[in-house]
Design a protein around this motif. Structure first.
Motif, PDB file in Angstrom:
ATOM      1  N   TYR A   1      28.750  44.327  70.508  1.00 31.56           N
ATOM      2  CA  TYR A   1      28.104  43.235  71.285  1.00 31.56           C
ATOM      3  C   TYR A   1      27.787  43.493  72.608  1.00 31.56           C
ATOM      4  O   TYR A   1      28.264  44.467  72.928  1.00 31.56           O
ATOM      5  CB  TYR A   1      29.156  42.171  71.117  1.00 31.56           C
TER       6      TYR A   1
ATOM      7  N   VAL B   1      19.079  32.332  69.082  1.00 34.45           N
ATOM      8  CA  VAL B   1      19.500  33.599  68.341  1.00 34.45           C
ATOM      9  C   VAL B   1      18.996  33.787  67.164  1.00 34.45           C
ATOM     10  O   VAL B   1      18.519  33.105  66.163  1.00 34.45           O
ATOM     11  CB  VAL B   1      21.077  33.175  67.682  1.00 34.45           C
TER      12      VAL B   1
ATOM     13  N   ARG C   1      30.950  33.374  70.738  1.00 34.11           N
ATOM     14  CA  ARG C   1      31.363  33.357  72.183  1.00 34.11           C
ATOM     15  C   ARG C   1      30.556  32.934  73.185  1.00 34.11           C
ATOM     16  O   ARG C   1      29.265  32.607  72.831  1.00 34.11           O
ATOM     17  CB  ARG C   1      31.575  34.841  72.335  1.00 34.11           C
TER      18      ARG C   1
ATOM     19  N   SER D   1      23.533  42.093  69.543  1.00 27.25           N
ATOM     20  CA  SER D   1      25.097  42.501  68.666  1.00 27.25           C
ATOM     21  C   SER D   1      24.725  43.038  67.224  1.00 27.25           C
ATOM     22  O   SER D   1      23.389  42.834  66.903  1.00 27.25           O
ATOM     23  CB  SER D   1      25.892  41.149  68.563  1.00 27.25           C
TER      24      SER D   1
ATOM     25  N   CYS E   1      21.406  41.373  66.003  1.00 27.87           N
ATOM     26  CA  CYS E   1      21.242  39.995  66.458  1.00 27.87           C
ATOM     27  C   CYS E   1      20.941  39.971  67.816  1.00 27.87           C
ATOM     28  O   CYS E   1      21.434  40.798  68.696  1.00 27.87           O
ATOM     29  CB  CYS E   1      22.473  39.263  66.151  1.00 27.87           C
TER      30      CYS E   1
ATOM     31  N   TYR F   1      26.135  43.787  63.302  1.00 29.93           N
ATOM     32  CA  TYR F   1      27.233  43.418  62.217  1.00 29.93           C
ATOM     33  C   TYR F   1      27.124  44.299  61.077  1.00 29.93           C
ATOM     34  O   TYR F   1      26.275  44.803  60.614  1.00 29.93           O
ATOM     35  CB  TYR F   1      27.015  41.971  61.825  1.00 29.93           C
TER      36      TYR F   1
ATOM     37  N   PHE G   1      20.029  37.346  71.448  1.00 29.94           N
ATOM     38  CA  PHE G   1      19.647  36.074  72.215  1.00 29.94           C
ATOM     39  C   PHE G   1      18.358  36.240  72.172  1.00 29.94           C
ATOM     40  O   PHE G   1      17.629  37.208  72.836  1.00 29.94           O
ATOM     41  CB  PHE G   1      20.663  36.100  73.335  1.00 29.94           C
TER      42      PHE G   1
ATOM     43  N   TYR H   1      21.771  41.156  75.275  1.00 31.30           N
ATOM     44  CA  TYR H   1      22.985  40.422  74.388  1.00 31.30           C
ATOM     45  C   TYR H   1      22.322  40.649  72.957  1.00 31.30           C
ATOM     46  O   TYR H   1      21.870  39.886  72.093  1.00 31.30           O
ATOM     47  CB  TYR H   1      22.492  38.876  74.573  1.00 31.30           C
TER      48      TYR H   1
ATOM     49  N   LEU I   1      31.478  41.706  63.147  1.00 28.62           N
ATOM     50  CA  LEU I   1      31.075  42.273  64.316  1.00 28.62           C
ATOM     51  C   LEU I   1      31.482  43.639  64.810  1.00 28.62           C
ATOM     52  O   LEU I   1      32.819  44.113  64.825  1.00 28.62           O
ATOM     53  CB  LEU I   1      31.421  41.233  65.532  1.00 28.62           C
TER      54      LEU I   1
ATOM     55  N   PRO J   1      28.820  32.641  77.142  1.00 30.58           N
ATOM     56  CA  PRO J   1      27.730  31.980  76.745  1.00 30.58           C
ATOM     57  C   PRO J   1      27.046  32.392  75.560  1.00 30.58           C
ATOM     58  O   PRO J   1      27.580  33.159  74.742  1.00 30.58           O
ATOM     59  CB  PRO J   1      26.944  32.044  78.116  1.00 30.58           C
ATOM     60  N   ILE J   2      25.947  31.462  75.192  1.00 29.36           N
ATOM     61  CA  ILE J   2      25.408  31.644  73.820  1.00 29.36           C
ATOM     62  C   ILE J   2      24.574  33.255  74.099  1.00 29.36           C
ATOM     63  O   ILE J   2      23.810  33.406  74.978  1.00 29.36           O
ATOM     64  CB  ILE J   2      24.197  30.948  73.660  1.00 29.36           C
ATOM     65  N   THR J   3      25.075  34.062  73.407  1.00 28.43           N
ATOM     66  CA  THR J   3      24.614  35.547  73.191  1.00 28.43           C
ATOM     67  C   THR J   3      24.201  35.840  71.621  1.00 28.43           C
ATOM     68  O   THR J   3      23.750  37.030  71.589  1.00 28.43           O
ATOM     69  CB  THR J   3      25.696  36.642  73.936  1.00 28.43           C
ATOM     70  N   GLY J   4      24.703  35.330  70.751  1.00 24.18           N
ATOM     71  CA  GLY J   4      24.631  35.582  69.458  1.00 24.18           C
ATOM     72  C   GLY J   4      25.843  36.328  68.803  1.00 24.18           C
ATOM     73  O   GLY J   4      26.089  36.556  67.930  1.00 24.18           O
ATOM     74  N   THR J   5      26.813  36.666  69.840  1.00 19.59           N
ATOM     75  CA  THR J   5      28.192  37.277  69.582  1.00 19.59           C
ATOM     76  C   THR J   5      29.131  36.397  68.768  1.00 19.59           C
ATOM     77  O   THR J   5      29.360  35.546  69.337  1.00 19.59           O
ATOM     78  CB  THR J   5      28.593  37.686  71.005  1.00 19.59           C
TER      79      THR J   5
END
Lengths: 111, 121
Positions: A51, A100, B101, A36, A91, A38, A93, A34, A48, B103-107
């Motif tokens: 991702y 985050v 988005r 991403s 970024c 930016y 998770f 997870y 973004l 689930p919580i992923t940071g996206t």
């Protein structure tokens, strides 16, 4: 939890490729797919561009690609264009307590 | 096209509470696919995740800010809000509202334009 580690700056010439690294730990980058990325131009909100490590949102050119190995994620921009100049943030998770975290940002200069 | 717009005071005194609202247009906040949240950026510095809320009211906060942050949602008006208490100069930043988005992923795929909040007497 500390921010993810990115180089402060990178540079490249038009048409070249550059790679920006993003180093974390097994509790964030290394523990989940997870990540991403930016892109931010001056006085604009972030946009973004990558991702889930390597997926591109609709409308983002395929010159932008992402990857990950162990605790380090990477953003590669190929065929550099002058409009790619700006700041780039990774970024990740970071689990169900921290949630985050962002990298410190990398300034890309196209010279 | 989804649009988010931040509103609120641009100047807050130290020790007071910062309050911002995000108005969402072009889509409903009451969607099961997304969270709604806040991210800030001190002048000349990087991004900091503040927290997110689901339309049902469930919240998730940055642990370093959790004791001072409240995010709430007003689904009937398609808005959500941020309150940050006991502010200091270190809370001076551009505050962005955004869609994240599940689930919580940071996206985070849609961002407001951001609003600068200065903490000063």
């Amino acid at each position: 939890q500390s921010a993810l580690t990115q180089p402060r700056s990178v540079s490249g010439s038009p048409g070249q490729s550059v790679t920006i690294s993003c180093t974390g730990t097994s509790s964030d980058v290394g523990g989940y797919n997870y990540v991403s990325w930016y892109q931010q131009h001056p006085d604009k909100p972030p946009k973004l561009i990558i991702y889930d490590v390597n997926k591109r949102p609709s409308g983002v050119p395929d010159r932008f690609s992402g990857s990950k190995s162990d605790n380090t994620a990477s953003l590669t921009i190929s065929g550099l264009q002058t409009e790619d100049e700006g700041d780039y943030y990774c970024c990740s998770f970071a689990g169900s307590s921290t949630f985050v975290i962002f990298g410190g940002g990398t300034k890309l200069t196209v010279v | 096209q989804l649009q988010l717009q931040e509103s609120g005071p641009g100047l807050v005194k130290p020790s007071e509470t910062l309050s911002l609202t995000c108005s969402v247009s072009g889509g409903s906040i009451s969607t099961s696919s997304y969270y709604w949240g806040w991210i800030r950026q001190p002048p000349g510095k990087g991004l900091e995740w503040i927290g997110i809320i689901y339309y049902s009211g469930s919240t998730f906060y940055n642990p370093s800010l959790k004791s001072r942050v409240t995010i709430s949602v007003d689904a009937s008006n398609n808005q959500f809000s941020l309150k940050l208490s006991s502010v200091t100069a270190a809370d001076t930043a551009v505050y962005y509202c955004a869609r994240a988005r599940r689930p919580i992923t940071g996206t985070t795929d849609y961002w407001g334009q951001g609003t600068l909040v200065t903490v000063s007497s």
